[in-house]
Enzyme design. Sequence first.
Site, short mmCIF file in Angstrom:
data_model
loop_
_atom_site.label_atom_id
_atom_site.label_comp_id
_atom_site.label_asym_id
_atom_site.label_seq_id
_atom_site.Cartn_x
_atom_site.Cartn_y
_atom_site.Cartn_z
N CYS A 125 18.98 72.66 60.75
CA CYS A 125 17.78 72.24 60.83
C CYS A 125 16.95 72.38 62.06
O CYS A 125 16.49 73.59 61.95
CB CYS A 125 18.25 70.73 60.26
SG CYS A 125 16.76 70.02 59.46
N HIS A 181 21.41 70.74 55.68
CA HIS A 181 22.50 70.08 56.46
C HIS A 181 23.97 70.42 55.77
O HIS A 181 24.38 69.58 55.12
CB HIS A 181 22.39 68.70 56.62
CG HIS A 181 21.14 68.13 57.45
ND1 HIS A 181 21.47 68.07 59.01
CD2 HIS A 181 19.82 68.31 57.40
CE1 HIS A 181 20.17 67.86 59.36
NE2 HIS A 181 19.20 68.05 58.49
N GLU A 197 26.86 70.39 56.89
CA GLU A 197 27.86 69.29 57.24
C GLU A 197 28.07 67.89 56.55
O GLU A 197 29.13 67.54 56.30
CB GLU A 197 27.68 68.79 58.94
CG GLU A 197 26.25 67.65 58.96
CD GLU A 197 24.97 68.41 59.19
OE1 GLU A 197 24.85 69.60 58.75
OE2 GLU A 197 24.11 67.80 59.64
N1 GLN Z 1 12.54 67.50 63.10
C1 GLN Z 1 12.63 68.78 62.26
C2 GLN Z 1 11.94 68.73 60.94
O1 GLN Z 1 11.58 67.42 60.50
C3 GLN Z 1 14.11 68.92 62.00
C4 GLN Z 1 14.78 67.82 61.41
C5 GLN Z 1 16.29 67.69 61.62
O2 GLN Z 1 16.95 68.45 62.23
N2 GLN Z 1 16.99 67.14 60.58
O3 GLN Z 1 11.57 69.43 60.23
#
Ligand code: GLN
Length: 532
Positions: free
Chosen positions: A382, A508, A510
């Site tokens: 992310c 994600h 994970e």
């Molecule tokens: N802050 C980033 C976004 O909103 C990544 C979010 C995250 O890593 N979950 O796109």
Amino acid sequence: MSTKYIFVTGGVASSLGKGIISASLARLLLARGHSVTIQKLDPYININPGTLNPYEHGECYVTEDGAETDLDLGHYERFTNEPTSQANSVTTGRIYWSVIQKERRGEYLGETVQVIPHITDEIKNRILHFGQTKKYDFVITEIGGTVGDIEGLPFIEALRQLRLELGKNALCIHLAYIPYIAAAGELKTKPAQHSVKLLLEQGVQPDIIVCRTEHKLSDSNRSKLALFCNVEKSCVIESIDAKSIYEVPLMMRAEGLDVQVLKKFGMKPKNDADLKVWSAFLKKLYNPKHEVKIGLVGKYVELQDAYKSISEAFIHAGTSLNCRVKVKWIHSEDLNDKNVKSQLKGLSGILVAPGFGQRGIEGKISAIKYVRENNIPFFGICLGMQCAVVEFARNVLKLRNAHSSEMNENTQFPVIDLMQDQKDNIGLFSGTMRLGAYDCFLKEDSLAKKIYKKSKISERHRHRYEFNNSFADAFKNAGMVATGENSSGLVEIMEIPKHKFFIGVQFHPEYKSTVEKPHPLFVAFVKAAMSN
Ligand code: GLN
């Protein structure tokens, strides 16, 4: 069989591991061939943990259907291999929100809206809902907090009413702490007795007491607890500190927790719960043949619960490879181009963590520059993937001050940016987030395709910003390619094919790693680190 409801409360102190006990019991019942779901009731007023500081509450876990939930739901899924959903996570805020909306719509027909019965009915409906779906033999409902908390009262009251209504189809497990007084060399059962008294004052007699302890319970401890807490001695269950949370299902089986539960419901347990796969996992976990050191670069490293699913995913993946993954937690704020070499020394791979906001960003970018230039396996999740894009833009494409517009709204090169429809909706928390599972299509010949061994995958998201496709060609020509896209053309995966192992994912992975199904990306990353 009619659905059986199991309530799990906590006493004496918080952080005793109600989530792990609930998940372990679910594992045992599943192993006996029953269908089970676990639900968490959280007494705080936030609508969901999405807005909670990870320092206080640890990671925000995301379900398939996009619920932002407490990290306990992660344990439930990792132990049971069963996906959870919005309905599995309920907060006081959510209960009040729906009661107040009903009131505004006039659904209470002029009644005075009160905690009892309106709030408690709303809580009860959220619990009974699972029985109505007829999908589960057992519903385990964990009540967050500790008995005696003011904010937990409506939940305990709902539990009291439900026990009366459900009769033999409901039972209560109370998890209490048994402190050890070192000077006296003794375990003390009094605090646990008092917490049961508190529960009794609220009209709930627990059926089973699970005792969290750092030392073995003596026979007399068990007798005392049984006598004063008004439970059978066989229903006093010891839960002693374990080397790994994954040992707890085996410990609960040895103590007969599942057998006592089934007996209380008038069911006759045949044989032992079959935990062959689980025991094999544990054996591998405790006897690794290899070891690898991986750096996790993030900004919440003082509180490792903030990256709970990532550290558990490393355990699942490492164990499947007979390898202990030693994670070095590296604070991104402490990293810069000058010290990065020494900070990352001896590490065989680097994972850059998800996150929000500016703090620690430049350290993450320094780490990525270093691993990219030195051919060290890299895995970005992310924000980690977004930082890899920014780093590449600045240092390879030479786009000076390229950034994500989350960190710099006025950057000349917003290589990570909001989509237009989000720009129109800004201001509402969670409102503009991409949450939950999305399909992603993988390119032929990509590392991702090699790892997943299929062309269409589905992974969970929690972010606002996206790779800005107007830069796609420039990236591709310079050697960083988009290898996964969703059906609307949003980029989900970036890779550097020339690198030994360099992959960043917008989702994600994970969240989907479990004991029985270690996540392929984590397995591949650990493997790459092992051979580095
Ligand atoms: N802050 C980033 C976004 O909103 C990544 C979010 C995250 O890593 N979950 O796109």
